[in-house]
Design an enzyme around this catalytic site. Sequence first.
Site, PDB file in Angstrom:
ATOM      1  CE  LYS A  54      12.322  -9.468 -13.219  1.00 28.36           C
ATOM      2  NZ  LYS A  54      12.126 -10.172 -11.951  1.00 28.36           N
TER       3      LYS A  54
ATOM      4  CD  GLU B 144      15.032 -12.363 -12.024  1.00 28.44           C
ATOM      5  OE1 GLU B 144      14.645 -11.208 -12.303  1.00 28.44           O
ATOM      6  OE2 GLU B 144      14.681 -12.951 -10.982  1.00 28.44           O
TER       7      GLU B 144
ATOM      8  CD  GLU C 113       8.203 -11.050 -10.851  1.00 27.89           C
ATOM      9  OE1 GLU C 113       8.256 -10.661  -9.673  1.00 27.89           O
ATOM     10  OE2 GLU C 113       9.051 -10.731 -11.699  1.00 27.89           O
TER      11      GLU C 113
ATOM     12  CG  ASN D  61       1.996  -0.670   3.861  1.00 28.43           C
ATOM     13  OD1 ASN D  61       1.533  -1.772   3.598  1.00 28.43           O
ATOM     14  ND2 ASN D  61       3.222  -0.312   3.524  1.00 28.43           N
ATOM     15  N   GLY D  62       0.256  -2.568   6.086  1.00 29.37           N
ATOM     16  CA  GLY D  62       0.706  -3.599   7.010  1.00 29.37           C
ATOM     17  C   GLY D  62      -0.430  -4.466   7.478  1.00 29.37           C
TER      18      GLY D  62
ATOM     19  CE  LYS E  63      10.339  -2.254  -7.559  1.00 28.45           C
ATOM     20  NZ  LYS E  63      10.899  -3.107  -8.616  1.00 28.45           N
TER      21      LYS E  63
ATOM     22  CG  HIS F 164      17.382 -36.291 -11.446  1.00 30.22           C
ATOM     23  ND1 HIS F 164      17.696 -37.523 -10.902  1.00 30.22           N
ATOM     24  CD2 HIS F 164      18.542 -35.807 -11.969  1.00 30.22           C
ATOM     25  CE1 HIS F 164      18.986 -37.765 -11.062  1.00 30.22           C
ATOM     26  NE2 HIS F 164      19.522 -36.736 -11.704  1.00 30.22           N
TER      27      HIS F 164
ATOM     28  CB  CYS G  60      -0.895   0.014   1.229  1.00 33.40           C
ATOM     29  SG  CYS G  60      -1.769  -1.518   1.532  1.00 33.40           S
TER      30      CYS G  60
ATOM     31  NE  ARG H  93       4.575   1.308  -1.232  1.00 32.76           N
ATOM     32  CZ  ARG H  93       5.660   1.044  -0.520  1.00 32.76           C
ATOM     33  NH1 ARG H  93       6.834   1.514  -0.900  1.00 32.76           N
ATOM     34  NH2 ARG H  93       5.599   0.310   0.571  1.00 32.76           N
TER      35      ARG H  93
ATOM     36  CD1 TRP I  27      -1.347  -5.513  -3.994  1.00 36.55           C
ATOM     37  CD2 TRP I  27      -1.185  -6.643  -2.069  1.00 36.55           C
ATOM     38  NE1 TRP I  27      -0.998  -6.815  -4.292  1.00 36.55           N
ATOM     39  CE2 TRP I  27      -0.897  -7.526  -3.131  1.00 36.55           C
ATOM     40  CE3 TRP I  27      -1.140  -7.129  -0.766  1.00 36.55           C
ATOM     41  CZ2 TRP I  27      -0.566  -8.858  -2.926  1.00 36.55           C
ATOM     42  CZ3 TRP I  27      -0.820  -8.465  -0.564  1.00 36.55           C
ATOM     43  CH2 TRP I  27      -0.540  -9.315  -1.642  1.00 36.55           C
TER      44      TRP I  27
END
Length: 607
Positions: free
Chosen positions: A483, A479, A486, A98-99, A602, A502, A2, A27, A74
């Site tokens: 990406k 990575e 995401e 926020n939190g 973010k 495997h 947030c 964010r 958020w």
Amino acid sequence: MCGIIGIIGTTPVTPLLIDALKRLEYRGYDSAGVATLINGHIDRRRAEGKLVNLETRLDREPLSGTIGIGHTRWATHGKPSERNAHPIATDRVAVVHNGIIENFQELKDELVAEGRRFDSDTDTEVVAQLLTSMLERQMTPEDAMAKTMARLRGAFALVALFSGRHDILMAARRGSSLAVGYGDGGMYVGTDALALAPFTKRVSYLEDDDWVVLKADGCKVYQGTTEVTREIRQSGISGAMMGKGNHRHFMLKEIHEQPAVIGDTLQSYLDPATRAVTLPALPFDWNKVSKLTITGCGTACYAGLVAKYWFESLARLPVEVEVASELRYREPPLPEGGVCIAVSQSGETVDTLAAIRYAKANGQTLLAVVNVPESAIARESHVVLPTLAGPEIGVASTKAFTTQLTVLLVAAIAAGRARGTLSEADERRLALALIELPAHVNEALNMEGIYRRISEEILAPARDVLYLGRGSSFPIALEGALKLKEISYIHAEGYAGGEMKHGPIALIDEFVPVVVVAPTDPLFDKTASNFEQVKARGGRLILMSDAAGVARLGAQALASITMPPVDPVIAPILYTIPVQLLAYYTAVAKGTDVDQPRNLAKSVTVE
């Protein structure tokens, strides 16, 4: 997570609140709102979805006032909706938060027993209701805030607006970032310096359990009931840093900034004349370090995985890489003389912060690799190695990752020299390779047509994508897969090449693209064997290698990306560029929200 903004001044604040919230969109959020005081009464406007929805409502229903708060939410407690959007208000108090309030249910039960009615599904409302309960018992806002802080458990940042009090705005933090801005004729409080950049460059950062009373001409900061002083610093962030320039998305702009920011970072740690590495004074001797523990979340953790290869091969140091959210709860034994390296873009990631607190409590020296030198992780560490990436707005990390890798490699070289496992000639060779790196990154960027074609024709139609790499290319495969997941929402996985037999080889068929990260390093022959195994099963191969590697394997690939030849030690940084751009152009082809992908934020400041 947030975004928060609060302003107290002498001019209308609603346009300023909206402007600040736009700078906090990076964010991640799913609703937004603002509240002001008008003739002593709280008035607010909220909307589900993007800020444009809130702006449309404000066009229909304007909001005046010279004191106000704003928020991009958020969702954690309660689904995204106007009902749950912040500011959350009673007739006495409006709060943005926020939190997570961990003991919200206990507090809610207590407040309901008092006869209070809750209008949202959020944990935030217990803060507003608790403050209101105390105000109705004739407490001052200051006393109410101090007592409320003592009742709350969890990580949070909050700002409160009080009816009838045009003269004060109040804020508090524990575990989540909050900055105070000192303006000319006004005061500001926000999630970070980016939110405050157009208003002022004079900023102070609140510490855990601080609460602050802001007035138009200054503020007072408290811990409990004791007034404390927080240093006012000159922020180097400007509002101009927030633009996209000529790029379609922030992510693309930030990808293209990598030659410059890698160069800026290197200038802080390398002497180009002597090709020697210079780190800040360290509170430990590399020769006496028994073990390195590197911790981070998401992309930052993958930077740590690459660094593990570097520290172990160049400095012969044993390294453990820990996902921060696991480290904090697994509570592993940490050796005497150990060093913990925390890697974070924001420096506020709650799991990483908790992990380093555990490490510090167990006698570890803390070294922070962060992009925000004033952040909580930086302040709690013994030494900071800044990444100098500049503000990163796109949710999917790009330039922060490559500058993290750059700093970690420089540190590994310094450790190797100090421990006598790396010669002066090797240091000069690697320093030269790093000095040349920005030019090679620029070359890798200048293949837009190749990346776009592969993305549109091969990756975008796929349901599943595999990435393979060996050695230090394995984390780059991880990575690349992250990406793609995401921002394009395509299922993707990264694997060490040797693990193909495997299990993952069962997934290979003519519909599955396989991206192979294969610089011609000492493990190239092994990677080539994996390449052949995929080819034999009809996989749609995409090869990333230099000219020698493409000459050997390119004919068997559906598509090849020819990278500049570099020292194998440097290759993980360079090969990050194509995996970023493949993800970017795939997301563009699929029409997703590249800069603000669904469900992501973010800076992750809640568990």
